[in-house]
Write a protein that holds these residues in place. Structure first.
Motif, short mmCIF file in Angstrom:
data_model
loop_
_atom_site.label_atom_id
_atom_site.label_comp_id
_atom_site.label_asym_id
_atom_site.label_seq_id
_atom_site.Cartn_x
_atom_site.Cartn_y
_atom_site.Cartn_z
N LYS A 209 0.82 -1.21 0.00
CA LYS A 209 0.00 0.00 0.00
C LYS A 209 0.86 1.27 0.00
N GLN A 210 2.08 1.15 0.53
CA GLN A 210 2.99 2.29 0.56
C GLN A 210 3.82 2.41 -0.72
N GLY A 211 3.55 1.50 -1.68
CA GLY A 211 4.29 1.53 -2.93
C GLY A 211 5.68 0.97 -2.85
N ARG A 212 5.88 0.02 -1.93
CA ARG A 212 7.19 -0.62 -1.78
C ARG A 212 7.05 -2.11 -2.07
N SER A 213 7.94 -2.63 -2.90
CA SER A 213 7.94 -4.05 -3.23
C SER A 213 9.05 -4.73 -2.43
N VAL A 214 8.69 -5.50 -1.42
CA VAL A 214 9.69 -6.05 -0.51
C VAL A 214 10.27 -7.39 -0.98
N ILE A 215 9.61 -8.03 -1.93
CA ILE A 215 10.14 -9.27 -2.48
C ILE A 215 11.13 -8.91 -3.59
N PRO A 216 12.35 -9.46 -3.56
CA PRO A 216 13.34 -9.10 -4.59
C PRO A 216 12.79 -9.25 -6.01
N ALA A 217 13.21 -8.33 -6.87
CA ALA A 217 12.69 -8.28 -8.25
C ALA A 217 12.97 -9.57 -9.02
N GLU A 218 14.10 -10.23 -8.71
CA GLU A 218 14.39 -11.45 -9.45
C GLU A 218 13.37 -12.55 -9.16
N ILE A 219 12.73 -12.49 -8.01
CA ILE A 219 11.70 -13.47 -7.66
C ILE A 219 10.36 -13.07 -8.26
N THR A 220 9.99 -11.80 -8.12
CA THR A 220 8.70 -11.37 -8.67
C THR A 220 8.67 -11.47 -10.19
N SER A 221 9.78 -11.10 -10.84
CA SER A 221 9.81 -11.17 -12.31
C SER A 221 9.74 -12.61 -12.79
N LYS A 222 10.31 -13.53 -12.04
CA LYS A 222 10.26 -14.95 -12.39
C LYS A 222 8.82 -15.44 -12.50
N HIS A 223 7.94 -14.86 -11.68
CA HIS A 223 6.54 -15.30 -11.65
C HIS A 223 5.60 -14.29 -12.32
N GLY A 224 6.16 -13.34 -13.02
CA GLY A 224 5.34 -12.41 -13.79
C GLY A 224 4.58 -11.39 -12.96
#
Length: 322
Positions: A209-224
């Motif tokens: 909600k604060q506009g922060r992505s706490v999961i590393p980008a390499e993990i989120t991008s892996k799952h789209g």
């Protein structure tokens, strides 16, 4: 288990006060009142802001409990700066206040702040290193300028400087045969990493909600997972549960590694060090609850205090396992 209110170590000596200077951190009525009872202030702060650490305090020896609260209050104070300031500049001023405070504490001139006063007394009775405190401050300062991590390795590096370093400080409160143990230090390193990840997972709804992505980008991008969608839709974002599963698996791997460090001592934490490693109990609890909830980190139930946690800590303490 019935929890009794903690008995707080009172400062046996009066801490000297540094030379008068312009304040770099605004004084509050609460902190001013806390100067009359620094350890009481630290205890109350931890009780309000870090319930799990407050539970763990009951397993620390009474003569070390005040020191434990002083160190934990310092950690809470630094970890919450980002959420309590309106801009980065003010946050950096707070961090500089604490850099100066740690320097003055170890030089025998603590500022008039209850946490600083409690830490000063703690340093008079325990062999603590200023390097560890400075490392935490620098890591929290850097955190002010970034809202995400590109890789898991970047996050783990940050974790080593925050949660793991805090565990190293707590180990320093123990007798030399425990505080100097390489086995326990390595174990604490991996436990701290698991702590960081589970803390971020539990805070995922808030940070999103604060506009922060706490999961590393390499993990989120892996799952789209797309950040914009995560910030707008939360649990409805495509691929988020798979990303949470991978992130939680990383935490679980660090827990497995931490426990494996103890195989040469029968898989058990030496009794005197167990209060430090009780930090692993909330980690295990959250990972189990996530698994039972099919890795939906946005479920409001995960924000509730685990009612089994006091008993789980009691059981872990006597089994000498986390």
């Amino acid at each position: 288990m019935r929890i009794r209110p903690p008995t707080v170590l009172r400062a046996p000596i009066k801490a000297p006060v540094s030379k008068r200077r312009y304040a770099t951190q605004p004084a509050s009525a609460e902190s001013s009142v806390g100067l009359s009872d620094p350890f009481g202030y630290c205890t109350d702060l931890v009780r309000k802001q870090d319930y799990e650490s407050w539970l763990i305090s009951h397993f620390w020896p009474q003569n070390l409990r005040g020191s434990y609260f002083a160190i934990k209050a310092f950690s809470v104070e630094l970890a919450t700066v980002q959420d309590h300031v309106s801009n980065i500049t003010i946050g950096k001023m707070r961090m500089q206040f604490w850099r100066d405070a740690i320097k003055d504490i170890f030089n025998g001139r603590p500022p008039r702040h209850p946490i600083a006063q409690a830490l000063y007394t703690t340093t008079q009775h325990n062999h603590l290193q200023p390097y560890h405190f400075k490392r935490i401050i620098d890591a929290r300062d850097a955190e002010l300028e970034r809202s995400s991590y590109q890789t898991a390795d970047e996050l783990i590096s940050h974790s080593e400087s925050t949660h793991s370093t805090l565990l190293y400080i707590l180990l320093s409160l123990l007798p030399p045969h425990l505080s100097d143990s390489h086995t326990l230090s390595h174990c604490a390193s991996h436990l701290g990493n698991a702590q960081t990840i589970t803390t971020l997972l539990r805070g995922l709804p808030y940070h999103s909600k604060q506009g922060r992505s706490v999961i590393p980008a390499e993990i989120t991008s892996k799952h789209g997972v797309r950040q914009e969608e995560l910030f707008r839709k939360g649990p409805e974002a495509q691929g988020i549960e798979d990303a949470v599963f991978d992130f939680a698996t990383l935490a679980n791997d660090h827990m497995i590694t931490a426990r494996s460090m103890l195989k040469d001592v029968g898989g058990k934490v030496p009794g005197g060090a167990m209060p430090v490693f009780l930090a692993g109990v909330p980690v295990t609890s959250l990972l189990q609850r996530l698994e039972q909830n099919n890795f939906n980190a946005f479920d409001p139930k995960l924000q509730l205090r685990g009612w089994k946690l006091p008993w789980q800590m009691y059981s872990a303490y006597w089994r000498q396992q986390f």
